[in-house]
Design a protein around this motif. Structure first.
Motif, mmCIF file in Angstrom:
data_model
loop_
_atom_site.group_PDB
_atom_site.id
_atom_site.type_symbol
_atom_site.label_atom_id
_atom_site.label_comp_id
_atom_site.label_asym_id
_atom_site.label_seq_id
_atom_site.Cartn_x
_atom_site.Cartn_y
_atom_site.Cartn_z
ATOM 1 N N LYS A 3 0.882 -1.319 -0.030
ATOM 2 C CA LYS A 3 0.084 0.079 -0.052
ATOM 3 C C LYS A 3 0.891 1.209 -0.189
ATOM 4 O O LYS A 3 0.503 2.100 -0.306
ATOM 5 C CB LYS A 3 -0.943 -0.023 1.452
ATOM 6 C CG LYS A 3 -1.991 -0.997 1.122
ATOM 7 C CD LYS A 3 -3.149 -0.096 0.479
ATOM 8 C CE LYS A 3 -4.430 -1.126 0.591
ATOM 9 N NZ LYS A 3 -5.549 -0.414 -0.261
ATOM 10 N N SER A 4 2.159 1.093 0.454
ATOM 11 C CA SER A 4 2.812 2.264 0.621
ATOM 12 C C SER A 4 3.645 2.665 -0.848
ATOM 13 O O SER A 4 4.171 3.850 -0.921
ATOM 14 C CB SER A 4 4.024 1.967 1.794
ATOM 15 O OG SER A 4 4.931 0.964 1.173
ATOM 16 N N VAL A 5 3.533 1.774 -1.927
ATOM 17 C CA VAL A 5 4.013 2.078 -3.159
ATOM 18 C C VAL A 5 3.177 2.960 -3.977
ATOM 19 O O VAL A 5 2.058 2.335 -4.176
ATOM 20 C CB VAL A 5 4.481 0.787 -3.417
ATOM 21 C CG1 VAL A 5 5.295 1.052 -5.144
ATOM 22 C CG2 VAL A 5 5.510 0.189 -2.724
ATOM 23 N N SER A 6 3.416 4.062 -4.490
ATOM 24 C CA SER A 6 2.540 4.686 -5.570
ATOM 25 C C SER A 6 2.885 4.182 -6.885
ATOM 26 O O SER A 6 3.789 3.770 -7.132
ATOM 27 C CB SER A 6 3.098 6.068 -5.617
ATOM 28 O OG SER A 6 2.791 6.738 -4.218
ATOM 29 N N PRO A 7 1.592 3.991 -7.370
ATOM 30 C CA PRO A 7 1.388 3.474 -8.746
ATOM 31 C C PRO A 7 2.283 4.407 -9.904
ATOM 32 O O PRO A 7 2.290 5.586 -9.565
ATOM 33 C CB PRO A 7 0.034 3.590 -9.170
ATOM 34 C CG PRO A 7 -0.542 3.399 -8.030
ATOM 35 C CD PRO A 7 0.251 4.257 -7.036
ATOM 36 N N ALA A 8 2.757 3.861 -10.692
ATOM 37 C CA ALA A 8 3.351 4.662 -11.970
ATOM 38 C C ALA A 8 3.042 4.177 -13.218
ATOM 39 O O ALA A 8 2.420 3.028 -13.264
ATOM 40 C CB ALA A 8 5.011 4.490 -11.653
ATOM 41 N N LYS A 9 3.396 4.920 -14.243
ATOM 42 C CA LYS A 9 3.049 4.470 -15.493
ATOM 43 C C LYS A 9 3.616 3.572 -15.944
ATOM 44 O O LYS A 9 4.756 3.305 -15.902
ATOM 45 C CB LYS A 9 3.146 5.808 -16.590
ATOM 46 C CG LYS A 9 1.995 6.668 -16.632
ATOM 47 C CD LYS A 9 2.139 7.678 -17.782
ATOM 48 C CE LYS A 9 0.877 8.580 -18.147
ATOM 49 N NZ LYS A 9 0.933 9.295 -19.172
#
Length: 494
Positions: free
Chosen positions: A293-299
């Motif tokens: 959950k602590s990881v932000s999505p990226a393209k």
């Protein structure tokens, strides 16, 4: 921007490649090595233009691309050194024994180049597995011309790299046709190349569908050729009971980093976590959920990969008996990957082959087995993999020898208490595995041993020394290691 290469143009390319082969195969190991080092210099000379172009085409960050460019240059220079060293040639000599009955002939064997090689650029590594990547470097080291089909997702980046290779070829006085660069948005160009008599081998990194199609075309030919296709895998991680009980938090942190690295767009991304129900497992899942959950999505690399990921993820989560544990809950823009963790039980996994398939992206499935017996059955049910990982204490290892024996039969790289992401470019690395991870588990696409893919053994019997290749002459002018009368040596033959 880039039109598909026509069949007439492909025919011209192939004629040039065949002509180049007959010249290039006579070039010394030192000449090949110099060519490869010059390519690395030309790639470096492209400077920031290469990085910015790749960033625009792939959505990859600058730091990742700078590192990948360095890796690509290292592959070229290290394989050049290996080519010059000559160990890959596997030179072996048995000198004649004329007074034996019957007389024993003089026999000398080494690897020689196959011929023109077609390399298909990979979507997820625009430098290291594409135009000037490992397959191309290995083919040049082996003495083979290369025809690269640019990946349509980063055609401009591929063209820049191709121009660097062509500049190096000119500087090193390489024969015309030593390298060619072609385009094709669909499968037609690839199919034509795979079926053409002039092509003698294929290197591919990508999807199972693409690699299997090339393999089938190449084996339907009148003269079948080898296809070295690395087609990805789910890279299972087996988490043993004592390990998860003692190290649930640190284990979760380690695995979350591997699952989400590069938005899961590595062929070694861990797509399966296989373990046994326990209190320690429950703690591990909660820790892993928090870390994920602590990881932000990226393209993702490009829209095609993002669309494919979304479709396969939806299919996987829709399977009966699969429960969602964690997923990115924020609104994300188009092209970003939903970071997803799900779970199922061992029985469901064993009954549903869809759950065994790769979902290329930031997704992993936890398989919770009921007991040791089911744990072993899940291991037995898995297909060939690039990697398999064991998370275990020494006590776990001692108690699960049967499990270890099964796992080592399905993978090309067996990892203990580490993660599969991160493929070291070195001689002991094996990047390949039993089908469907690759089409030939005997060979690697990373490390200098990959040169052997594009060569074949040739034995010389009773040749006068002056007419032998330098690699096999009595004086050993290249000072390479050879097996002479069953002893490894660099000494001359008296």
């Amino acid at each position: 921007m880039y039109n598909d290469t026509t069949q007439a143009e492909l025919d011209q390319v192939l004629v040039k490649a065949v002509n180049a082969f007959h010249q290039y195969k006579t070039f010394s190991l030192a000449q090949r090595a110099n060519f490869m080092r010059t390519i690395a210099q030309e790639i470096e000379a492209l400077g920031d233009e290469l990085i910015q172009t790749a960033m625009a085409e792939t959505n990859l960050p600058e730091a990742r691309l700078v590192g990948e460019r360095a890796r690509t240059m290292f592959q070229l220079t290290s394989y050049a050194a290996a080519a010059e060293q000559g160990n890959w040639l596997e030179a072996s000599i048995h000198t004649a024994v004329p007074d034996k009955t019957p007389p024993k002939p003089d026999l000398r064997k080494m690897l020689v180049p196959l011929g023109p090689v077609v390399v298909f650029g990979a979507s997820n590594f625009p430098f290291a597995y594409s135009t000037a990547g490992g397959d191309t470097a290995c083919a040049f080291a082996a003495g083979c011309p290369v025809i690269v089909k640019a990946h349509p997702a980063h055609a401009q980046t591929s063209t820049l790299m191709a121009n660097a290779i062509l500049t190096a070829a000119k500087k090193c006085n390489m024969p015309d046709g030593i390298f060619s660069h072609v385009y094709g948005a669909g499968f037609e160009v690839g199919e034509y190349l795979a079926k053409h008599d002039a092509v003698k081998a294929i290197g591919f990194t990508g999807s199972f569908g693409g690699g299997k199609a090339l393999f089938d075309w190449a084996n339907q030919r009148k003269n079948p050729i080898p296809v070295f296709a690395e087609m990805g895998s789910v890279n299972p991680i087996f988490i043993l009971p004592e390990k998860v009980e003692l190290e649930s938090e640190s284990l979760a942190k380690q695995l979350a980093g591997s699952i989400t690295l590069g938005m899961g767009q590595f062929c070694t991304n861990p797509g399966l976590l296989i373990t046994i129900n326990s209190e320690g497992l429950e703690r591990f899942i909660q820790h892993l959920k928090r870390e994920i959950k602590s990881v932000s999505p990226a393209k993702m690399l490009h829209q095609g990969i993002a669309t494919n990921y979304a479709e396969k993820l939806t299919k996987a989560l829709a399977q009966k008996g699969v429960q969602l544990i964690s997923q990115t809950d924020e609104e994300i823009e188009e092209g970003k990957g939903l970071i997803t963790l799900a779970t199922t039980n061992g029985k469901t996994f064993l009954e549903n082959p869809i759950l065994h398939q790769e979902v290329f992206g930031p997704y992993s499935l936890i398989v919770q087995c009921a007991d040791e017996k089911e744990f072993l059955e899940v291991a037995k049910a898995l297909e060939g993999q690039l990697t398999a990982t064991l998370m275990a204490t020494p006590n776990d290892i001692r108690a699960h020898q049967d499990l270890l024996n099964y796992i080592q039969d399905i993978c090309g790289r067996f990892i203990l208490n580490n993660v599969p992401t991160g493929v070291d470019v070195s001689l002991p690395m094996h990047h390949g595995g039993p089908f469907p991870a690759s089409t030939d588990s005997r060979f690697t696409s990373v490390g200098a041993d990959g040169i052997k893919r594009f060569a074949r053994p040739l034995s010389y019997q009773n040749w006068d020394d002056e007419f032998l290749p330098d690699e096999l002459k009595n004086t050993n002018p290249l000072q390479i290691w050879r097996t002479v009368n069953n002893e490894l040596t660099r000494e001359q033959i008296s």
